[in-house]
Design a protein around this motif. Structure first.
Motif, PDB file in Angstrom:
ATOM      1  N   THR A 274       0.844  -1.196   0.000  1.00 55.80           N
ATOM      2  CA  THR A 274       0.000   0.000   0.000  1.00 55.80           C
ATOM      3  C   THR A 274       0.878   1.244   0.000  1.00 55.80           C
ATOM      4  N   LEU A 275       0.779   2.031  -1.075  1.00 58.21           N
ATOM      5  CA  LEU A 275       1.510   3.287  -1.209  1.00 58.21           C
ATOM      6  C   LEU A 275       0.565   4.430  -0.854  1.00 58.21           C
ATOM      7  N   THR A 276       0.961   5.276   0.080  1.00 60.05           N
ATOM      8  CA  THR A 276       0.109   6.364   0.567  1.00 60.05           C
ATOM      9  C   THR A 276       0.857   7.679   0.473  1.00 60.05           C
ATOM     10  N   VAL A 277       0.163   8.725   0.031  1.00 61.59           N
ATOM     11  CA  VAL A 277       0.708  10.071   0.088  1.00 61.59           C
ATOM     12  C   VAL A 277      -0.136  10.862   1.087  1.00 61.59           C
ATOM     13  N   VAL A 278       0.524  11.528   2.044  1.00 58.77           N
ATOM     14  CA  VAL A 278      -0.146  12.300   3.088  1.00 58.77           C
ATOM     15  C   VAL A 278       0.237  13.768   2.931  1.00 58.77           C
ATOM     16  N   ALA A 279      -0.765  14.629   2.782  1.00 53.19           N
ATOM     17  CA  ALA A 279      -0.541  16.068   2.686  1.00 53.19           C
ATOM     18  C   ALA A 279      -1.026  16.738   3.964  1.00 53.19           C
TER      19      ALA A 279
END
Length: 529
Positions: A274-279
């Motif tokens: 699972t690849l996640t980007v958090v802003a």
């Protein structure tokens, strides 16, 4: 189905009991039961970041690649999915895909599943209505007053009752699926997580933050070093963007657009991640987006000890036949091996590392040798061979390799050859020694004994499986209805052919062979010799 009787088989007939009966471990849900009349509000719920998942059984749990929706797959080891309609309170929620084989694991435990969340959240637990509610869930969670339905083996709809509880940012701990000593006939629960109202870590429309992962895309296959790219905006201004894989940072924090990074995939095992980007904006609020990507590096190796790709399948990859002297071509594991080993005879892996693919090194046609000793734990083999080049896990010649625990087998075309499998625990939890949903997998010349559940469970999700030359005994336990579980070989089949050849079964609490059919549980294409 063809059943042949050799003189050898006739001599052993008193030891075995062959039975074809209706499945008894799952009660068929009532297909006429009304579904809850709730609307789905797609995307109405923000998705917190879930990381640090720890499971008491050691089986594979992952975060769903998208929010909960109709058709979302609920388990890592089953194809069961959410049905329409979904209650609006969980539509779009972040959720954890559990292992359905944990439906009866560690009964009565209040510390079974734990994970971390990046904000204040409401945790929903969807619990199979056929299963008694465990004490931790009944006492500390609130009944949400609704339910949703999911497919199960019978595809007619399994009702799941919703329970909820608020948790602050940080660590969340949940118990096991069943009360103490409960003989379960149903499925494992599903966990869904939504941002609590007013949470400082909230996202989506409540914060005005938008974030999107541009590269790689959802369901992409990646290898080597991968470029990461995302977009993010907020009325308050974006403070930072972070890329994570399975909840762990893989690239330095980005402070200004364009938000890019790189990910060295060779440090992760081949398979889904699972690849996640958090802003996060300048007010401290966050939003995230996740994608499920497949790592595929797969570089074999060789060294002075003969480790590396075995290249062969029919002979187990041995470079010296059945002899126990001298090195054997293939990879190596040992009870004191490690995840950081090279897989050579002088630097072996742990068994769990090899079952996960050997850090991406194990390829179709390879052989993995189990050195002598005891391997303790619940293991989840996921390796993927091919029909012409299976991956083989084999006891090293002249040594005795014992797995003290159980196997829950996924992947495909993997052979398990010659090792002993037992369980020293005296728990009466229904736990099969081997549960296999693996297409083309084979179990050869194994000694399987003293499991609290069945010896071999060979299920319809895994066509073309074979059990050859195994000895199975002392499986099962006494409890009301326990003979539902405690068989030597417990199997069903829909496509392909299952072959059960020259197996010796005795002292099983239920049947020797329990191969069953009903209007929804298939009994097709078995060869029993």
């Amino acid at each position: 189905m063809r059943i042949t009787r050799s003189p050898w088989a006739l001599a052993l007939a008193p030891l075995t009991l062959l039975s074809f009966t209706a499945c008894s471990d799952t009660k068929t849900p009532d297909p006429t039961a009304p579904a809850p009349s709730l609307d789905v509000v797609a995307g109405a719920i923000s998705m917190p970041v879930i990381s640090g998942i720890t499971v008491g059984s050691g089986r594979k749990y992952v975060v769903g690649s998208t929010g909960m929706a109709v058709g979302s797959k609920l388990f890592t080891d089953r194809s069961y999915a959410a049905k329409s309609p979904l209650p609006s309170m969980v539509a779009g929620a972040a959720y954890i895909m559990a292992a359905d084989d944990d439906k009866a694991a560690k009964p009565g435990s209040s510390n079974f599943l734990s994970f971390d969340v990046d904000r204040d959240v409401t945790v929903y637990v969807a619990h199979d209505a056929r299963v008694a509610v465990p004490d931790w869930l009944r006492s500390s969670f609130q009944d949400a007053g609704t339910a949703f339905y999911a497919t199960d083996y019978y595809s007619t709809g399994e009702k799941r009752l919703l329970f909820k509880k608020n948790f602050p940012k940080g660590h969340v701990t949940l118990g096991s699926n069943v009360p103490a000593n409960y003989d379960v006939a149903g499925n494992m629960y599903t966990v869904m997580v939504v941002s609590a109202s007013g949470s400082s870590g909230g996202s989506g429309g409540s914060t005005g933050i938008t974030v999107a992962l541009k590269t790689p895309s959802d369901s992409a296959t990646v290898s080597g070093t991968v470029r990461l790219e995302a977009t993010a905006s907020s009325p308050a201004g974006i403070d930072r963007v972070q890329f994570l894989v399975d909840g762990k940072a893989v690239s330095p924090t980005e402070r200004a657009a364009p938000y890019t990074g790189s990910w060295n995939t060779t440090t992760f095992a081949d398979g889904n991640h699972t690849l996640t980007v958090v802003a996060t904006d300048s007010a401290g609020k966050s939003n995230s987006m996740s994608a499920l990507v497949k790592v595929k590096n797969g570089s074999g190796s060789s060294d002075s000890t003969g480790s590396g790709s075995s290249g062969g399948s029919s002979g187990g990859g041995s470079s010296s036949g059945g002899s126990s002297s001298g090195p054997h071509s293939g990879w190596y594991v040992s009870p004191n091996g490690s995840s950081s080993g090279s897989g050579s005879s002088s630097s072996p892996w742990s068994l769990a590392t090899a079952f996960a693919g050997g850090n991406g090194k194990i390829q179709p046609g390879d052989t993995v040798w189990l050195r002598g000793g005891t391997y303790r734990g619940s293991f989840h083999p996921q390796t993927r061979g091919t029909a012409s080049a299976p991956i083989i896990f084999r006891q090293y010649p002249g040594e005795r390799a014992t797995i003290d625990g159980n196997l829950s087998v996924d992947g495909q075309y993997t052979w398990f050859w010659g090792m002993e499998l037992t369980n020293s625990s005296t728990s009466t939890t229904n736990l099969e020694a081997v549960t296999s949903h693996c297409p083309g997998c084979r179990f050869i010349n194994m000694v399987i004994h003293d499991a609290s559940g069945s010896g071999l469970g060979l299920w319809s999700e895994g066509p073309d499986q074979e059990a050859y030359g195994n000895i199975l005994y002392n499986v099962g336990y006494y409890a009301p209805g326990a003979n539902q579980w405690a068989h030597g070989i417990y199997a069903q089949n829909q496509t392909g052919t299952k072959r059960l050849i020259n197996n010796l079964l005795f002292d099983t609490f239920g049947y020797g062979f329990h191969i069953y059919g009903s209007d929804a549980a298939y009994l097709r294409n078995f060869t029993i010799d």
